[in-house]
Design an enzyme around this catalytic site. Structure first.
Site, short mmCIF file in Angstrom:
data_model
loop_
_atom_site.label_atom_id
_atom_site.label_comp_id
_atom_site.label_asym_id
_atom_site.label_seq_id
_atom_site.Cartn_x
_atom_site.Cartn_y
_atom_site.Cartn_z
N ASP A 256 27.43 43.01 41.05
CA ASP A 256 27.66 42.06 42.14
C ASP A 256 26.33 41.48 42.61
OD1 ASP A 256 28.37 40.73 44.50
OD2 ASP A 256 29.81 42.26 45.10
N SER B 1 36.18 40.78 49.69
CA SER B 1 34.89 40.35 50.21
C SER B 1 34.89 40.37 51.75
CB SER B 1 34.54 38.96 49.64
OG SER B 1 33.22 38.61 49.94
N HIS C 186 30.99 39.94 41.70
CA HIS C 186 31.68 39.90 42.98
C HIS C 186 33.12 39.43 42.85
CE1 HIS C 186 31.46 39.93 47.39
NE2 HIS C 186 32.16 38.81 47.39
#
Length: 345
Positions: free
Chosen positions: A271, A158, A300
């Site tokens: 996501d 991320s 995600h």
């Protein structure tokens, strides 16, 4: 006078009805999402910067905390090191050092570092204006302490993937790069009191997408309303619309022309935090030799049922329980294969 009284009564009734409706929605959502918390999450996710919450011992691994200027995190040395070099792991916007990944790989025979980007001593306290030069301290440490001549691999998840991609552009010492749920852009930091770029280099903020300029409709519908009624907040449209609203967004893409590292991209097409699958494709467009693995039913985090419950809110991360679990298991194999090839003895 009677007219004013009627207006007051009508207003009071409307306000009361809205308040009751919101109250009812909050109760309903508490019930609906009561099972969205992941009770299996490690204790340190209560406060990822609290070192006392992390394991003190790992079977088959020597664990040490490193406190050397901006180098803050854990070194994990397997009792039997099977692969030369080191794997450096970074977590996401929650501020974690991606401890689980570093632990798993250490137990498989890799020497690993699980490092904080911010939040610890000698580091920015929030995710804002983090200097890429912090990695130079990491390189100094590795040059002095990892002497087997093996490669340096970096894993970022991320926001950690956003950070790692920038690092690979600046530091050719990085041989291999694994990006989980990545970004192809530099976005604003997440300190809204001290707002600016997430990253700096040589004292200058890197150009960034201003997420405050995303769609106002998305902000109200996907963020404010869910907060009021305690349903999951979704950030995806805010990030996507902020890119679209920026006429110079191409200039905010993370540069890749200098990246020499072997690159592995992993993302979920469901996501809901940001569009990592699309941005992974954009990264591959700029570096065609990158490997890319996309998982249709994953979100995600590759864990849970697609909703992350925190003390302050619920966050839509996307994917189904089965889709996330399958993607997690399959991506572990992909990562293992990639590392075995590039850390071959």
């Amino acid at each position: 006078m009677k007219g004013l009284k009627k207006i007051f009564i009508r207003t009071f009734v409307i306000v009361a009805v809205v308040a009751i409706a919101i109250f009812a929605m909050r109760i309903y959502n508490d019930y609906r999402y009561k099972d969205s918390s992941d009770s299996s999450s490690p204790a340190y996710y209560q406060d990822v910067t609290d070192i006392s919450l992390y394991p003190k011992d790992i079977e088959g691994v020597e664990l040490a905390y490193l406190d050397e200027r901006s180098l803050q995190g854990f070194r994990m040395t397997p009792s039997k090191k099977l692969y030369p070099g080191v794997v450096v792991c970074f977590g996401g916007s929650e501020g974690s050092p991606n401890f689980e990944t570093a632990q798993r790989l250490a137990q498989e025979g890799y020497e690993t570092l699980a490092l904080f980007m911010f939040g610890r001593d000698h580091q920015p306290k929030t995710l804002a204006r983090i200097p890429l030069e912090q990695f130079e301290v990491v390189l100094d440490y590795l040059n002095k302490n990892i002497t087997d001549g093996g490669p340096i691999s970096v894993i970022g998840a991320s926001k950690g993937a956003e950070y790692a991609l920038n690092l690979a552009d600046k530091y050719p010492e990085i041989s291999n790069l694994i990006l989980m749920s990545p970004s192809s852009y530099n976005f604003a930091g997440l300190d809204f009191q001290d707002y600016g770029s997430s990253w700096t280099y040589q004292g200058q903020e890197l150009p960034y997408i201003d997420i405050k300029k995303g769609s106002f409709t998305a902000f109200i519908g996907n963020m404010i309303y869910p907060l009021v009624v305690k349903s999951p907040v979704s950030y995806k449209e805010t990030y996507t619309s902020a890119i679209e609203a920026d006429a110079t967004h191409q200039e905010k893409m993370i540069p890749m022309k200098n990246i020499q590292a072997n690159l592995l991209l992993i993302a979920g097409e469901a996501d809901e935090l940001w569009d990592s699958a699309k941005m992974a494709r954009e990264i591959k467009d700029q570096k065609p030799d990158a490997q890319i693995h996309l998982y249709k039913e994953a979100g995600h985090l590759f864990s849970g049922n697609g909703i992350l419950t925190t003390p302050s809110m619920r966050i839509a991360t996307g994917g189904s329980t089965t889709g996330n679990q399958n993607a997690y298991e399959e991506s572990e194999k992909v990562i293992d294969d990639f590392l075995r090839i590039h850390h071959a003895p």
